[in-house]
Design a protein around this motif. Structure first.
Motif, PDB file in Angstrom:
ATOM      1  N   TYR A  75     -12.050  -0.951  17.649  1.00 42.41           N
ATOM      2  CA  TYR A  75     -11.407  -1.376  18.804  1.00 42.41           C
ATOM      3  C   TYR A  75      -9.892  -0.748  19.277  1.00 42.41           C
ATOM      4  N   VAL A  76     -10.120   0.127  18.846  1.00 44.74           N
ATOM      5  CA  VAL A  76      -9.370   0.995  19.926  1.00 44.74           C
ATOM      6  C   VAL A  76     -10.007   1.110  20.171  1.00 44.74           C
ATOM      7  N   THR A  77     -11.393   1.421  21.062  1.00 48.73           N
ATOM      8  CA  THR A  77     -12.206   1.987  21.598  1.00 48.73           C
ATOM      9  C   THR A  77     -11.904   1.162  23.151  1.00 48.73           C
ATOM     10  N   GLN A  78     -12.205  -0.727  22.439  1.00 51.05           N
ATOM     11  CA  GLN A  78     -11.726  -1.102  23.397  1.00 51.05           C
ATOM     12  C   GLN A  78     -10.541  -1.965  23.839  1.00 51.05           C
ATOM     13  N   LEU A  79      -9.689  -1.547  23.373  1.00 46.86           N
ATOM     14  CA  LEU A  79      -8.552  -1.203  24.349  1.00 46.86           C
ATOM     15  C   LEU A  79      -8.201  -0.232  25.173  1.00 46.86           C
ATOM     16  N   PHE A  80      -9.161   0.651  24.453  1.00 45.53           N
ATOM     17  CA  PHE A  80      -9.364   1.670  25.622  1.00 45.53           C
ATOM     18  C   PHE A  80      -9.518   1.194  27.542  1.00 45.53           C
ATOM     19  N   ARG A  81     -10.673   0.410  26.976  1.00 47.36           N
ATOM     20  CA  ARG A  81     -11.529   0.005  28.337  1.00 47.36           C
ATOM     21  C   ARG A  81     -10.947  -0.749  29.113  1.00 47.36           C
ATOM     22  N   HIS A  82     -10.431  -1.207  28.816  1.00 49.71           N
ATOM     23  CA  HIS A  82      -8.929  -2.389  28.990  1.00 49.71           C
ATOM     24  C   HIS A  82      -7.886  -1.663  30.300  1.00 49.71           C
ATOM     25  N   TRP A  83      -7.049  -0.564  29.419  1.00 52.80           N
ATOM     26  CA  TRP A  83      -6.205  -0.202  29.908  1.00 52.80           C
ATOM     27  C   TRP A  83      -6.875   0.993  30.960  1.00 52.80           C
ATOM     28  N   ASP A  84      -7.383   1.804  30.602  1.00 50.58           N
ATOM     29  CA  ASP A  84      -7.778   3.116  31.505  1.00 50.58           C
ATOM     30  C   ASP A  84      -8.339   1.614  32.749  1.00 50.58           C
ATOM     31  N   ARG A  85      -9.149   0.765  33.118  1.00 51.44           N
ATOM     32  CA  ARG A  85      -9.601  -0.461  34.400  1.00 51.44           C
ATOM     33  C   ARG A  85      -7.956  -0.239  34.843  1.00 51.44           C
ATOM     34  N   MET A  86      -7.093  -1.311  33.702  1.00 58.15           N
ATOM     35  CA  MET A  86      -5.898  -1.380  34.151  1.00 58.15           C
ATOM     36  C   MET A  86      -5.130  -0.289  35.000  1.00 58.15           C
ATOM     37  N   CYS A  87      -5.241   0.728  34.805  1.00 58.41           N
ATOM     38  CA  CYS A  87      -4.486   2.271  35.084  1.00 58.41           C
ATOM     39  C   CYS A  87      -4.759   2.631  36.156  1.00 58.41           C
ATOM     40  N   GLU A  88      -5.994   2.444  36.565  1.00 57.44           N
ATOM     41  CA  GLU A  88      -7.024   2.884  37.930  1.00 57.44           C
ATOM     42  C   GLU A  88      -6.892   1.664  38.916  1.00 57.44           C
ATOM     43  N   ASP A  89      -6.575   0.821  38.180  1.00 55.86           N
ATOM     44  CA  ASP A  89      -6.771  -0.590  39.522  1.00 55.86           C
ATOM     45  C   ASP A  89      -4.598  -0.512  39.877  1.00 55.86           C
ATOM     46  N   GLY A  90      -4.232  -0.096  39.060  1.00 50.99           N
ATOM     47  CA  GLY A  90      -2.543  -0.435  39.235  1.00 50.99           C
ATOM     48  C   GLY A  90      -2.089   0.914  39.751  1.00 50.99           C
ATOM     49  N   ALA A  91      -2.874   2.412  39.537  1.00 45.13           N
ATOM     50  CA  ALA A  91      -1.929   3.209  41.005  1.00 45.13           C
ATOM     51  C   ALA A  91      -3.141   2.674  42.057  1.00 45.13           C
ATOM     52  N   LYS A  92      -3.773   2.025  42.334  1.00 48.21           N
ATOM     53  CA  LYS A  92      -4.119   1.742  44.183  1.00 48.21           C
ATOM     54  C   LYS A  92      -2.807   0.258  43.858  1.00 48.21           C
ATOM     55  N   GLY A  93      -2.285  -0.375  43.102  1.00 49.51           N
ATOM     56  CA  GLY A  93      -1.152  -1.022  43.649  1.00 49.51           C
ATOM     57  C   GLY A  93      -1.512  -2.818  43.136  1.00 49.51           C
ATOM     58  N   LEU A  94      -2.655  -2.509  42.819  1.00 47.96           N
ATOM     59  CA  LEU A  94      -3.260  -3.825  42.576  1.00 47.96           C
ATOM     60  C   LEU A  94      -2.550  -5.108  41.540  1.00 47.96           C
ATOM     61  N   LYS A  95      -3.220  -6.185  40.709  1.00 47.97           N
ATOM     62  CA  LYS A  95      -2.269  -7.392  39.966  1.00 47.97           C
ATOM     63  C   LYS A  95      -3.130  -7.308  39.474  1.00 47.97           C
ATOM     64  N   GLY A  96      -3.339  -8.136  37.983  1.00 48.18           N
ATOM     65  CA  GLY A  96      -4.425  -8.028  37.284  1.00 48.18           C
ATOM     66  C   GLY A  96      -4.067  -9.812  37.113  1.00 48.18           C
ATOM     67  N   ASP A  97      -4.688 -11.062  36.432  1.00 49.09           N
ATOM     68  CA  ASP A  97      -4.468 -12.096  36.656  1.00 49.09           C
ATOM     69  C   ASP A  97      -4.308 -12.294  35.304  1.00 49.09           C
ATOM     70  N   ASP A  98      -3.337 -13.832  35.158  1.00 53.21           N
ATOM     71  CA  ASP A  98      -2.531 -14.012  34.009  1.00 53.21           C
ATOM     72  C   ASP A  98      -3.507 -13.873  32.207  1.00 53.21           C
ATOM     73  N   GLY A  99      -5.159 -13.993  32.923  1.00 56.07           N
ATOM     74  CA  GLY A  99      -5.255 -14.012  31.283  1.00 56.07           C
ATOM     75  C   GLY A  99      -5.316 -11.902  30.287  1.00 56.07           C
ATOM     76  N   GLU A 100      -4.780 -11.538  31.001  1.00 58.18           N
ATOM     77  CA  GLU A 100      -4.461  -9.935  31.141  1.00 58.18           C
ATOM     78  C   GLU A 100      -2.852  -9.237  31.396  1.00 58.18           C
ATOM     79  N   GLY A 101      -2.430 -11.679  31.470  1.00 56.30           N
ATOM     80  CA  GLY A 101      -1.099 -10.423  30.776  1.00 56.30           C
ATOM     81  C   GLY A 101       0.292 -10.585  31.860  1.00 56.30           C
ATOM     82  N   GLY A 102      -0.457 -10.927  33.068  1.00 52.91           N
ATOM     83  CA  GLY A 102      -0.349 -11.259  34.711  1.00 52.91           C
ATOM     84  C   GLY A 102       0.859  -9.367  34.954  1.00 52.91           C
ATOM     85  N   TRP A 103      -0.215  -8.262  34.940  1.00 47.88           N
ATOM     86  CA  TRP A 103      -0.333  -6.688  34.692  1.00 47.88           C
ATOM     87  C   TRP A 103       0.201  -6.725  36.668  1.00 47.88           C
TER      88      TRP A 103
END
Length: 537
Positions: A154-182
């Motif tokens: 389950y830590v591995t599952q968490l990393f899949r989300h966080w790795d993608r968030m880091c990648e998209d976040g570095a591009k200045g993108l935003k997440g939806d409310d379903g992912e906590g509005g990052w």
């Protein structure tokens, strides 16, 4: 009868006056007669006469802090209820909660009973010994290691989300409310990490306890199946009928239940039925039933689909007492409920607090990451193993220092003085007096931890006297009623924290922001906004 007849001619106003007078006398007389021999001890004025002072403090969500302030004002001994004395001294810990002292849990724990009494809330010494015999081997170090692959999954599952968030976040993108509005900004992803730790902890305990996760990491949503009808769910154990469920926010339910039960528990038993009539308590009562429904639904679903997997529930089913008797159906569910609460809330709250303190203290974070890099640099798996982390001293110091400052159980757990009395710190208390030692306060004892007790400084764990630390550090309670799941909690935290900080770097969204908390039975962060990015590998 004559007394009752004498009241009949009275008008309504007079009856109200009589009722008020009786209530006042019922509180004043015990204070004057002093059956618990604690009248001489200082404390809030109202606490001398009524449980309502402590009840209000608990309901407002900051019991540990308020009691700590009372000790700062009044000293070692503070009266916090008519029959309850709080003792802020590490030496008291070894006496009040000791093996063989005869003390029992107080009626505070009655407020935590829903399905039936479990290992946590039973007050009977013999019943506790029976339950502990069945349960304790499940949480032995050897047994707990069987669960490690599931924690890492389950830590591995968490990393899949966080790795993608880091990648998209570095591009200045935003997440939806379903992912906590990052949102992405300045090369980092900015978000509230607390919900993610909740998702992780609930999925881990769902898998370990019931054979399948709640699916929170998959859906990025706080939701768990709740049995609509407890009777129908019980019938579903034997394959009779269909299990009907609805979905509710499990984290919110646990939070509401903890605050409700902790508030109800400090009230006198005769006051509890009255308190339940008030809207605030009515909401909490619904949370108690909903939480029981989560456990009932999870157990029913697990038993409807037999498996060879050795999860906690399967091991509970196999456990037997001294007479060779297994747990009954409701007892099994009650213990599963205890595991659900203890295995989710504590892990998520502690992980969040550790992340906060390391983000607040960049040098400590850098020190930890250097230790992780030096020790684990040759490992390809992003999720570290327990074997690799259990001997890392700075990692252990970081976790311990965080649990010192943010022990999820910070209140003084109440114990009844046994027959014959009990002597604590040179003072003797008669049978029936309630005593407690507040973990929050002894974790801030300057004589043990130094003048900088409010600072996060892992280095103190290499500097302080080990004997002082051993008798004062109390994140899992002490004595025969200490946390049976300590080995599992320690294994989870070592894997989670080592893996996350080896992979990511954190800063606080607002420099020097505080970690806001609310406390029911457990002390929980309200939120923790951080900026995160992948570390250079």
């Amino acid at each position: 009868m004559a007394f009752v007849e004498s009241l009949l001619p009275l008008d309504f106003k007079s009856l109200v006056y009589v009722a008020v007078a009786l209530v006042v006398l019922s509180h004043v007389i015990p204070y004057l007669t002093d059956p618990h021999a604690i009248r001489a001890y200082p404390g809030p004025f109202l606490a001398r006469f009524t449980d309502l002072w402590l009840g209000r403090v608990v309901a407002l969500g900051h019991r540990s802090e308020v009691v700590h302030e009372m000790h700062a004002k009044h000293g070692k001994f503070v009266r916090i209820a008519p029959n309850h004395l709080s003792i802020a001294d590490p030496d008291a810990l070894q006496i009040v909660y000791a093996h063989g002292n005869g003390s029992l849990k107080s009626n505070f724990y009655d407020a935590f009973v829903s399905i039936q009494r479990g290992l946590f809330n039973t007050r009977s010494r013999s019943e506790h010994a029976r339950k502990r015999k069945i349960v304790s081997h499940i949480f032995s170090q050897k047994s707990v290691l069987e669960f490690e692959p599931h924690v890492r999954e389950y830590v591995t599952q968490l990393f899949r989300h966080w790795d993608r968030m880091c990648e998209d976040g570095a591009k200045g993108l935003k997440g939806d409310d379903g992912e906590g509005g990052w949102r992405g900004k300045e090369g980092r992803v900015w978000f509230d990490c607390l919900p993610w730790y909740n998702y992780l902890a609930f999925d881990i305990i769902g898998d370990l306890a019931f054979g399948s996760p709640f699916g929170m990491l998959q859906t990025c949503k706080d939701a768990a199946a709740v049995a609509v009808s407890h009777n129908d769910a019980m019938a579903a154990y034997g394959g009779e009928g269909k299990l009907e469920v609805e979905y509710l926010p499990a984290v919110e339910v646990i939070n509401n239940r903890g605050t409700y039960s902790a508030s109800m528990g400090v009230l006198a038993p005769w006051m509890r039925p009255i308190a339940k009539k008030f809207p605030w308590f009515s909401k909490g009562d619904k949370a108690v039933k909903a939480l029981a429904g989560i456990a009932i639904a999870a157990v029913a679903q697990r038993l409807q689909t037999p498996t060879d997997r050795r999860d906690l529930l399967g091991k509970l089913q196999d456990g037997k007492d001294d007479e060779g008797k297994p747990m009954g159906r409701e007892e099994l569910t009650a213990e599963a409920l205890t595991e659900l609460i203890a295995g989710s809330d504590t892990t998520s709250n502690s992980s969040c607090a550790i992340t906060y303190y390391l983000a607040l203290n960049p040098q400590a974070q850098a020190n930890l990451q250097k230790e992780l890099d030096d020790a684990l640099g040759n490992e390809d798996d992003p999720v570290t193993s327990f074997q690799s982390t259990k001997t890392l001293p700075y990692l252990e110091a970081v976790i311990n220092e965080s649990l010192r400052l943010h022990s999820t159980s910070g209140i003084g757990l109440p114990r009844l003085v046994p027959e014959g009395g009990l002597t604590v710190c040179g003072k003797t208390f008669p049978e029936g007096t309630v005593l407690s030692v507040p973990t929050y306060t002894i974790h801030r004892d300057k004589s043990v931890w130094g003048e900088d007790v409010d600072a996060f400084r892992p280095e103190r764990w290499f500097e302080q006297d080990k004997n002082d630390i051993q008798r004062t550090f109390n994140p899992f309670s002490f004595g025969p009623r200490s946390c049976v799941g300590r080995n599992l909690a320690s294994m989870e935290l070592l894997i989670i924290i080592a893996s996350i900080f080896r992979r990511y770097e954190f800063v606080l969204e607002h420099p020097n922001q505080s970690l806001e908390t609310m406390e029911g039975f457990l002390r929980k962060p309200v939120e923790c906004h951080v900026g995160m990015k992948r570390r250079a590998q």
